[in-house]
Scaffold this active site. Structure first.
Site, PDB file in Angstrom:
ATOM      1  N   LYS A 165      26.073   0.688  83.803  1.00 18.82           N
ATOM      2  CA  LYS A 165      27.371   0.388  84.386  1.00 18.82           C
ATOM      3  C   LYS A 165      27.334  -1.031  84.970  1.00 18.82           C
ATOM      4  O   LYS A 165      26.237  -1.525  85.255  1.00 18.82           O
ATOM      5  CB  LYS A 165      27.717   1.414  85.460  1.00 18.82           C
ATOM      6  CG  LYS A 165      26.851   1.274  86.709  1.00 18.82           C
ATOM      7  CD  LYS A 165      27.505   1.865  87.905  1.00 18.82           C
ATOM      8  CE  LYS A 165      26.818   1.360  89.155  1.00 18.82           C
ATOM      9  NZ  LYS A 165      27.409   1.670  90.391  1.00 18.82           N
ATOM     10  N   GLU A 233      26.865   4.941 102.020  1.00 15.48           N
ATOM     11  CA  GLU A 233      25.726   4.026 101.987  1.00 15.48           C
ATOM     12  C   GLU A 233      25.636   3.270 103.302  1.00 15.48           C
ATOM     13  O   GLU A 233      26.649   2.845 103.844  1.00 15.48           O
ATOM     14  CB  GLU A 233      25.867   3.041 100.835  1.00 15.48           C
ATOM     15  CG  GLU A 233      25.823   3.715  99.481  1.00 15.48           C
ATOM     16  CD  GLU A 233      25.957   2.707  98.364  1.00 15.48           C
ATOM     17  OE1 GLU A 233      24.965   2.476  97.663  1.00 15.48           O
ATOM     18  OE2 GLU A 233      27.054   2.153  98.212  1.00 15.48           O
ATOM     19  N   HIS A 268      30.208   7.262  89.171  1.00 13.13           N
ATOM     20  CA  HIS A 268      29.405   8.291  89.835  1.00 13.13           C
ATOM     21  C   HIS A 268      30.244   9.477  90.309  1.00 13.13           C
ATOM     22  O   HIS A 268      29.957  10.633  90.000  1.00 13.13           O
ATOM     23  CB  HIS A 268      28.726   7.725  91.087  1.00 13.13           C
ATOM     24  CG  HIS A 268      27.779   6.603  90.818  1.00 13.13           C
ATOM     25  ND1 HIS A 268      27.079   6.493  89.654  1.00 13.13           N
ATOM     26  CD2 HIS A 268      27.412   5.557  91.585  1.00 13.13           C
ATOM     27  CE1 HIS A 268      26.319   5.411  89.716  1.00 13.13           C
ATOM     28  NE2 HIS A 268      26.505   4.822  90.884  1.00 13.13           N
ATOM     29  N   LYS A 377      30.410   1.329 101.919  1.00 14.58           N
ATOM     30  CA  LYS A 377      29.216   0.589 102.350  1.00 14.58           C
ATOM     31  C   LYS A 377      29.224   0.522 103.872  1.00 14.58           C
ATOM     32  O   LYS A 377      30.279   0.575 104.492  1.00 14.58           O
ATOM     33  CB  LYS A 377      29.258  -0.842 101.811  1.00 14.58           C
ATOM     34  CG  LYS A 377      29.374  -0.944 100.311  1.00 14.58           C
ATOM     35  CD  LYS A 377      28.037  -0.804  99.675  1.00 14.58           C
ATOM     36  CE  LYS A 377      28.118  -1.002  98.171  1.00 14.58           C
ATOM     37  NZ  LYS A 377      26.903  -0.529  97.496  1.00 14.58           N
TER      38      LYS A 377
END
Lengths: 527, 379
Positions: A165, A233, A268, A377
C-alpha cells in the site's frame, strides 16, 4: 490453503527480490521477518533474498547483511543469534541499480540466475515492490521487458508480485496501479499486501466466529448493538531523539496529502471490517473468502455529501504530551520537514491525522447496526481492536436503574499491542447486597501460548511462497474500498475549510468525534 | 504469603512512561518465580489516586495493599507538587503478589507518578495512556482540597472515571465549602450532553452509615409513634475536624423530616444553628463542636414528644464503638445499642470502589445541605 493446518501448503523454493530494500519497510519489517522464518525453520531450503535498488555503500552484499543485522537487532521479536544470522546472511544479496534503468534489470536477472544455481532454486521469483506507487508501473514494465516474469500457466516455476500500500490515492489512480501491474502479472500472480491481515487476532476473527458455537448465532442485528473498530497510534509522523529532541526520522514526506483516511481506513480498517462482518464462507478457499469479503464492501451504504458532514469527522493533532514528553503539532512538523529540506513550506496543512466515522452495512445481517471507526496518530496509546458490543438486557431486574445502566457485554478482539481477546460480562459482587460489577475475561496470545506471536509479515511472506492469496486483497476489493471513501475525499477536497478540528496529542481525538457517537446515545470505548 | 517485586519497597527505579507496561510485565514474571503455576493478574478496575503532598502520597501508598486485597485494581498513584521546581514526570512501578490458594498467586499492579511544577499538567496524559480499557475507572481525590475547588486538573483526571471518591473530613470554611460542593456535585455528575454517567462519593457519607441507621430506627413511627413529627430541637455534637460530617448528617435529617429552613447563625469553631418550620411549629437544629474527641459525630440529642409527654432521645457514640440510644423522660426505657465498627480509610475506599451506584439519599441530603449553607451565606 493454510487456514486449516491439516491442509497447509508448503512454501516453495524461490528467490525473494525486494525492490527498495534500502528503505524503512525492508529494514524494520521484511528482513527481521525473513530472519525469524529462517530461525523457525519455515523457509524452503532452496531460498535466497536479493535486495534491489540504490543506496548501498561499499560491497552491496556486505552492506545489506549489515543493514539486516541492524534491523534485526532493533526490531525483530527475537535478537540475532550469531550462528543463525551467519546462516541467514549467506543467502542475502544486494543488486545496486535504478528502478528506471534497463541495464540494472539485466544485472539483476543475471545475478538471480547465478543465485538459482548456487542455491538450487528452479527459477521461481517473488518480487516485493516496497516502492512508492509511482515506481510500481515502471518496475513492472522493466521486469516484463527483461523477460523476468513467468507465465501464470507455467507449472514448473512461478513468478509472483507483492504490491505494498498505498495502492493509489483514489479510485482512478488505484485502477491505474492495478492496470500497471496487470500488464505483466495475472491476478493470481498478484498479492496486494495489507499487513494487518497477517496479524493473529485478525485471522482469529474467523476462527472465533466459525469455530465456536456461541458467537455466530449472536453475530447479527438482533443481538449486536454496534461495532467499534479502533486503530490508535501513539506515534506521530516525526521521530525525535528522546534526549536531544532532534529529528531522527520522518514520514511527513509520505503522509502529507495522504492522511488517515487513505493511510488507514481505506485499507486496514475496511479489510478488518470485512472479516468481522462477512457471511460464512462455504470453504476456506482463497477466492471463497475473498468473495465473502467483497460482499461486505458491496453492501456498505454509500455516503452522500450530507452523510459526510454528519457521519465523518477529521482532525489534526496539535502540540500535547506523549509518554511524559511534550510533542509538537502536526502543522509544526510539516513546516519543519519542508524547511529542513529547503523545499517550499506548504500553506497550513489540511491533512487529517485522525478520522472517526459511522457507517452502515445494508444487508440482512447488519441492517441499521452502526459501525463506528476511529483511527489517529498521537493518541494516548498504541491500541487496535474490534469491539462487538451486544445489546443491553431489558431494563428490568438487574438493569432497572435508569441512571446507571449495566455495562453491556462486549467482545473485544485486540490486534495490538498484545494480541488477544476479552469478553466483558456482568457479575455479582460477593456480599449480602446484589451489586453488579463488570468482569473482564481475558485471553492473551503470548501469555497463553508462552511464545512470541509471529509478526504479520512472517505469515504473509510464507503465504506468498505457498501461493495462498487468502489474506491478500483482490482488485475488486481494492476498488470497492476506494469507491466507498471517494465521496469523503471529494467532499474534503472541495471544502473551503482551512482549519480542521484539533485534538491535543495524547488525547483520544477531538470533541467532534465524541459528539458523533454520543449523538446516538453511545460512547467510544476507553482503550 | 506476600511477595513483592524486587527492591525493599517493591518499587522500581524510575522508568520511562513508555516502558511502564513492559516493566510491570517483567516484574510480574519475577513475582511468579520459576516452575510455578501461572499467576492471576487481578484487576477489577482502574484506581487513580491524586495526592498533592509527598507525606500524603506515602500515607496512601501504605494503604494500597489493604485496598487491593478487597478490590484488586490497577493503581495509579499521582503525586503532583505544582509549587515544586519544574521537573519531569517520573514513574515507578511495583507488583505485589499474594497466595490465595496453594500455588495460586494473585498479583496487583501499582504505578506511581510524581510530577513537579508544570509537569503536573501532564498527569492526565499519563493517566490516559496507563488505564486498562473496559474496566471501570475510579478517581480517589485524596488531596485535602475539596474537589469543587480543584479546577481543571480534576476534570481532566476524571475524564474517563465513572466515580470520584473524596473525603470531606477536615474541610474548613463549612458554609462556603458545603455550598460549593453541593453545586459542583450536580454539575460534575450530570456532564450535560454527554452519555457517560459518573458519580461522586464522599467517604464521610459512608462513615455516617451507622448514625443514619440508628437514627432512622429511633424515629421509626413503629417504635416511637409521633416522635419524628414532634421533634422540636436537634443537637449534633462532633469532635474537632468533623463539622462537615455533622453537616452531612444534618442535611440527611432535614431531607427526611421535610423541615423548611428559615434562618441560620454561624459562630466559627463553636456552633452553627438554624431555625426551621416543622410540622410541630418552629424547630431548631444545632451543630456544636466539642473541644476534644475523635473527628466524627459524637452525640445527637433529639427533643420530641414521647408517650404524650415532652421527652428526648440521647444518641451517643461510646469509646467501645457502640452507638447507644437512651430515651429520656420515659418510664422503663432500656438503652438500645448498635455497633459502629472502626473503618479504616482503606476499608472505606475498597468498599466504595465496588459501590458505584448513585445514592439518591446522599443527593437529597446534599441538596438540603446547600440550602442550609445558603441561609448562612445570605444568598
Amino acid at each position: 490453503m493454510t487456514w486449516g493446518a491439516h491442509q497447509a501448503l508448503l512454501p516453495q523454493p524461490c528467490a525473494l527480490v525486494i525492490f527498495g530494500a534500502a528503505g524503512d519497510l525492508s529494514w524494520r519489517k521484511l528482513l527481521p521477518a525473513i530472519y525469524n522464518l529462517n530461525v523457525d525453520g519455515e523457509l524452503p531450503s532452496n531460498f535466497a533474498v536479493v535486495g534491489f535498488g540504490v543506496g548501498s555503500k561499499g560491497d552491496p552484499d556486505e552492506w545489506i547483511r549489515e543493514r539486516a543485522k541492524d534491523g534485526i537487532t532493533r526490531f525483530s521479536r527475537r535478537p540475532p543469534d550469531e550462528n543463525h544470522f551467519a546462516h541467514f546472511a549467506r543467502s542475502l544479496f544486494y543488486v545496486e541499480g535504478s528502478f528506471n534503468d534497463a541495464r540494472a534489470y539485466a544485472q539483476l536477472k543475471a545475478r538471480l540466475e547465478s543465485i538459482d544455481q548456487q542455491f538450487g532454486i528452479p527459477g521461481s521469483r517473488i518480487y516485493y515492490l516496497a516502492v512508492p506507487p509511482n515506481v510500481v508501473g515502471m518496475s513492472v514494465d522493466h521486469l516484463k521487458a527483461a523477460g523476468m516474469v513467468a507465465s501464470p500457466s507455467d507449472t514448473r516455476v512461478f513468478t509472483r508480485v507483492i504490491v505494498e500500500k498505498p495502492i493509489g490515492r483514489d479510485l482512478e489512480s488505484a485502477k491505474k496501479v492495478i492496470a500497471d501491474v496487470d500488464k505483466a502479472f495475472a491476478e493470481n500472480q498478484t498479492y496486494r499486501i495489507d499487513h494487518y491481515l497477517g496479524k493473529e487476532t485478525v485471522q482469529n476473527l474467523l476462527v472465533i466466529r466459525f469455530a465456536n458455537s456461541i458467537f455466530e448465532p449472536l453475530w447479527n442485528k438482533n443481538h449486536v448493538d454496534h461495532v467499534q473498530i479502533t486503530v490508535a497510534e501513539e506515534e506521530g509522523l516525526t521521530h525525535r531523539d528522546p534526549k536531544t529532541h532532534e529529528v531522527t526520522g520522518s514520514r511527513i514526506g509520505y503522509y502529507e496529502g495522504v492522511g488517515a483516511l487513505r493511510d488507514m481506513v481505506q485499507n486496514h480498517i475496511l479489510q478488518v471490517l470485512c472479516l468481522t462482518c462477512m457471511e460464512p464462507p462455504w470453504s476456506l478457499g482463497a477466492d471463497v473468502i475473498r468473495d465473502a469479503k467483497s460482499g461486505v464492501l458491496r453492501c456498505l451504504r454509500p455516503l452522500s455529501r450530507e452523510d459526510v458532514k454528519t457521519s465523518v469527522v477529521r482532525a489534526q493533532y496539535i502540540a500535547g504530551d506523549i509518554n511524559g514528553e511534550e510533542v509538537p503539532g502536526y502543522r509544526h512538523e510539516v513546516r519543519e520537514y519542508f524547511a529542513s529540506r529547503n523545499q517550499p513550506v506548504p500553506s497550513d496543512s489540511t491533512t487529517e491525522t485522525f478520522v472517526a466515522m459511522r457507517l452502515f452495512i445494508d444487508n440482512w445481517r447488519w441492517a441499521d447496526v452502526p459501525f463506528y471507526i476511529r483511527t489517529g496518530k498521537r493518541l494516548p496509546k498504541r491500541a487496535s481492536e474490534v469491539a462487538i458490543q451486544f445489546k443491553e438486557v431489558p431494563q428490568i431486574l438487574f438493569n432497572a436503574h435508569p441512571d446507571i445502566p449495566l455495562e453491556p457485554t462486549v467482545l473485544a478482539l485486540r490486534v495490538q499491542p498484545e494480541e488477544g481477546l476479552s469478553l466483558r460480562i456482568a457479575s455479582k459482587l460477593p456480599g449480602p447486597k446484589v451489586r453488579i460489577y463488570p468482569v473482564k475475561l481475558e485471553f492473551n496470545y503470548t501469555a497463553s501460548y508462552a511464545a512470541t506471536t509471529p509478526e504479520a509479515y512472517e505469515r504473509l511472506l510464507l503465504d506468498v511462497m505457498a501461493g495462498d492469496a487468502t489474506l491478500f486483497m483482490r482488485r475488486d476489493a481494492v476498488e470497492a474500498a476506494w469507491q466507498f471513501v471517494a465521496p469523503i475525499l471529494e467532499n474534503w477536497e472541495n471544502s473551503r475549510e482551512r482549519y480542521l478540528p484539533e485534538y491535543r496529542a495524547g488525547t483520544w481525538g477531538p470533541l467532534e468525534a465524541d459528539k458523533l457517537i454520543e449523538a446516538d446515545g453511545r460512547q467510544w470505548r476507553t482503550l | 504469603m506476600i511477595r513483592n517485586s524486587p527492591s525493599k519497597s517493591g518499587l522500581s527505579d524510575p522508568v520511562a512512561l513508555k516502558d511502564v507496561e513492559r516493566e510491570l510485565d517483567r516484574r510480574m514474571f519475577i513475582v511468579q518465580g520459576t516452575g510455578e503455576s501461572p499467576i492471576l493478574r487481578a484487576r477489577m478496575s482502574n484506581l487513580v489516586i491524586y495526592c498533592d503532598r509527598p507525606e500524603l502520597a506515602n500515607e496512601v501508598a501504605n494503604e494500597i495493599a489493604e485496598i487491593v486485597a478487597t478490590h484488586p485494581a490497577r493503581v495509579l498513584l499521582l503525586l503532583a507538587e505544582p509549587s515544586g521546581e519544574a521537573g519531569d514526570l517520573t514513574a515507578t512501578v511495583a507488583v505485589r503478589g499474594r497466595v490465595v490458594d496453594p500455588g495460586r498467586w494473585v498479583c496487583s499492579e501499582f504505578v506511581s507518578l510524581h510530577a513537579k511544577g508544570r509537569a503536573a499538567e501532564r498527569l492526565p496524559y499519563a493517566v490516559r495512556s496507563l488505564l486498562i480499557g473496559d474496566l471501570p475507572t475510579n478517581l480517589w481525590w485524596a488531596a485535602p482540597q475539596p474537589p469543587s475547588m480543584a479546577g481543571h486538573l480534576l476534570y481532566d483526571l476524571a475524564e474517563h472515571a465513572q466515580q470520584i471518591i473524596y473525603d470531606s473530613v477536615g474541610w474548613i470554611e463549612p458554609p462556603k465549602v458545603m455550598a460549593a460542593t453541593a453545586s459542583w456535585l450536580n454539575q460534575f455528575e450530570a456532564r450535560p450532553g454527554r452519555v457517560p454517567w459518573r458519580v461522586a462519593s464522599d467517604l464521610n457519607w459512608r462513615r455516617l452509615k451507622y448514625w443514619r441507621r440508628i437514627l432512622a430506627q429511633t424515629l421509626d413511627p413503629a417504635t416511637a409513634p409521633g416522635a419524628a413529627e414532634s421533634l422540636s430541637e436537634i443537637m449534633i455534637e462532633h469532635g474537632p475536624h468533623a463539622v462537615i460530617q455533622a453537616w452531612g448528617l444534618a442535611g440527611w435529617m432535614m431531607s427526611r423530616l421535610g423541615w423548611r429552613v428559615q434562618q441560620g447563625h454561624f459562630q466559627e469553631g463553636e456552633e452553627i444553628s438554624w431555625q426551621f418550620r416543622s410540622p410541630a411549629g418552629l424547630a431548631r437544629l444545632r451543630i456544636r463542636r466539642l473541644p476534644e474527641g475523635t473527628a466524627e459525630v459524637q452525640r445527637v440529642h433529639l427533643n420530641c414528644i414521647l408517650q404524650g409527654k415532652p421527652g428526648a432521645f440521647n444518641v451517643e457514640l461510646h469509646s467501645d464503638r457502640r452507638i447507644s440510644v437512651m430515651p429520656e423522660g420515659v418510664i422503663k426505657a432500656e438503652q438500645r445499642t448498635l455497633t459502629a465498627p472502626v473503618q479504616s480509610r482503606a476499608e472505606l475506599i475498597s468498599r466504595q470502589l465496588s459501590d458505584r451506584e448513585r445514592d439518591p439519599v446522599f443527593h437529597e441530603s446534599m441538596a438540603v445541605a446547600l440550602i442550609l449553607a445558603q441561609r448562612l451565606l445570605g444568598s
